[in-house]
Design a protein around this motif. Structure first.
Motif, PDB file in Angstrom:
ATOM      1  N   LEU A 166       0.808  -1.209   0.000  1.00 19.18           N
ATOM      2  CA  LEU A 166       0.000   0.000   0.000  1.00 19.18           C
ATOM      3  C   LEU A 166       0.846   1.267   0.000  1.00 19.18           C
ATOM      4  O   LEU A 166       0.389   2.314  -0.423  1.00 19.18           O
ATOM      5  N   ALA A 167       2.057   1.200   0.471  1.00 18.18           N
ATOM      6  CA  ALA A 167       2.906   2.387   0.528  1.00 18.18           C
ATOM      7  C   ALA A 167       3.629   2.600  -0.793  1.00 18.18           C
ATOM      8  O   ALA A 167       3.701   1.724  -1.628  1.00 18.18           O
ATOM      9  N   ALA A 168       4.172   3.793  -0.961  1.00 17.71           N
ATOM     10  CA  ALA A 168       4.934   4.114  -2.166  1.00 17.71           C
ATOM     11  C   ALA A 168       6.207   3.283  -2.206  1.00 17.71           C
ATOM     12  O   ALA A 168       6.809   2.998  -1.186  1.00 17.71           O
TER      13      ALA A 168
ATOM     14  N   GLY B   9       2.313   5.018 -11.600  1.00 22.61           N
ATOM     15  CA  GLY B   9       3.756   5.008 -11.808  1.00 22.61           C
ATOM     16  C   GLY B   9       4.122   5.940 -12.942  1.00 22.61           C
ATOM     17  O   GLY B   9       3.257   6.591 -13.539  1.00 22.61           O
ATOM     18  N   ASP B  10       5.411   5.990 -13.246  1.00 26.09           N
ATOM     19  CA  ASP B  10       5.887   6.861 -14.315  1.00 26.09           C
ATOM     20  C   ASP B  10       5.701   6.232 -15.688  1.00 26.09           C
ATOM     21  O   ASP B  10       5.360   6.921 -16.650  1.00 26.09           O
TER      22      ASP B  10
ATOM     23  N   GLN C 204       4.044  -4.245 -16.502  1.00 25.30           N
ATOM     24  CA  GLN C 204       5.043  -3.867 -15.513  1.00 25.30           C
ATOM     25  C   GLN C 204       5.006  -2.353 -15.378  1.00 25.30           C
ATOM     26  O   GLN C 204       5.053  -1.631 -16.378  1.00 25.30           O
ATOM     27  N   VAL C 205       4.925  -1.884 -14.133  1.00 27.15           N
ATOM     28  CA  VAL C 205       4.879  -0.457 -13.839  1.00 27.15           C
ATOM     29  C   VAL C 205       6.188  -0.079 -13.166  1.00 27.15           C
ATOM     30  O   VAL C 205       6.657  -0.780 -12.275  1.00 27.15           O
TER      31      VAL C 205
ATOM     32  N   ARG D 219       2.947   3.430  -6.836  1.00 19.11           N
ATOM     33  CA  ARG D 219       2.046   3.500  -5.677  1.00 19.11           C
ATOM     34  C   ARG D 219       0.811   2.679  -5.995  1.00 19.11           C
ATOM     35  O   ARG D 219       0.375   2.622  -7.130  1.00 19.11           O
ATOM     36  N   SER D 220       0.245   2.068  -4.950  1.00 21.28           N
ATOM     37  CA  SER D 220      -0.979   1.308  -5.167  1.00 21.28           C
ATOM     38  C   SER D 220      -1.951   1.534  -4.029  1.00 21.28           C
ATOM     39  O   SER D 220      -1.558   1.786  -2.894  1.00 21.28           O
TER      40      SER D 220
END
Length: 158
Positions: A11-13, A131-132, A144-145, A150-151
């Motif tokens: 859950l965290a970055a 994501g970027d 793939q991210v 972050r999720s």
């Protein structure tokens, strides 16, 4: 539809990390014809490209990609085979119940790989992954991210 791999996300970055996930309720048929609809079309015979602008929607099997502008690059030897599609502005990629948004995307039609860049947001039901960049293989349905991933996961969902 939530995928088992997605439930493993934290859950965290995760700075500068990569995260594997699945994409699309079903795999896209990358051998299916590519259909393009838009408000405008400009063809450049010199470089073998075509530029679609205004409400561009691309379909291939169950996959849909929309954008403000899409440049179609043809393979060597003419306009009989599309090599890639380069989408710019308000890009949305939808496959099955999954959807991804980004600033830009490149679709390599021959391999079935889509690379989304710029503030990528993937939604799968109530779950969100950002994501970027995100690389999607439409043939296998995997993604793939990368880059400040972050999720947000909704508990109690299958």
């Amino acid at each position: 539809m939530l995928r088992p791999l997605l439930t493993a996300l934290i859950l965290a970055a995760a700075p500068a990390a990569a995260q594997n996930t699945t994409f699309g309720g079903m795999r896209a048929d990358i051998s299916a014809p590519v259909e393009v609809a838009a408000d405008n079309l400009s063809v450049n015979q010199a470089d073998g490209s075509a530029v679609f602008t205004g409400n561009v929607v691309i379909g291939q099997g169950e996959m849909r990609l929309s954008a403000d502008r899409v440049t179609v690059v043809y393979a060597q030897g003419g306009q009989s085979r599309i090599r890639s599609l380069d989408a710019q502005g308000n890009v949305t990629l939808v496959s099955g119940a999954d959807a991804a948004e980004a600033k830009a995307a490149t679709y390599d039609v021959e391999t079935g790989n889509v690379t989304l860049t710029g503030d990528v947001v993937l939604t799968q039901g109530g779950n969100v992954l950002t994501g970027d960049t995100m690389q999607v293989n439409l043939a296998s349905g995997t993604a793939q991210v990368q880059g400040r991933v972050r999720s947000v996961l909704q508990p109690g969902r299958n």
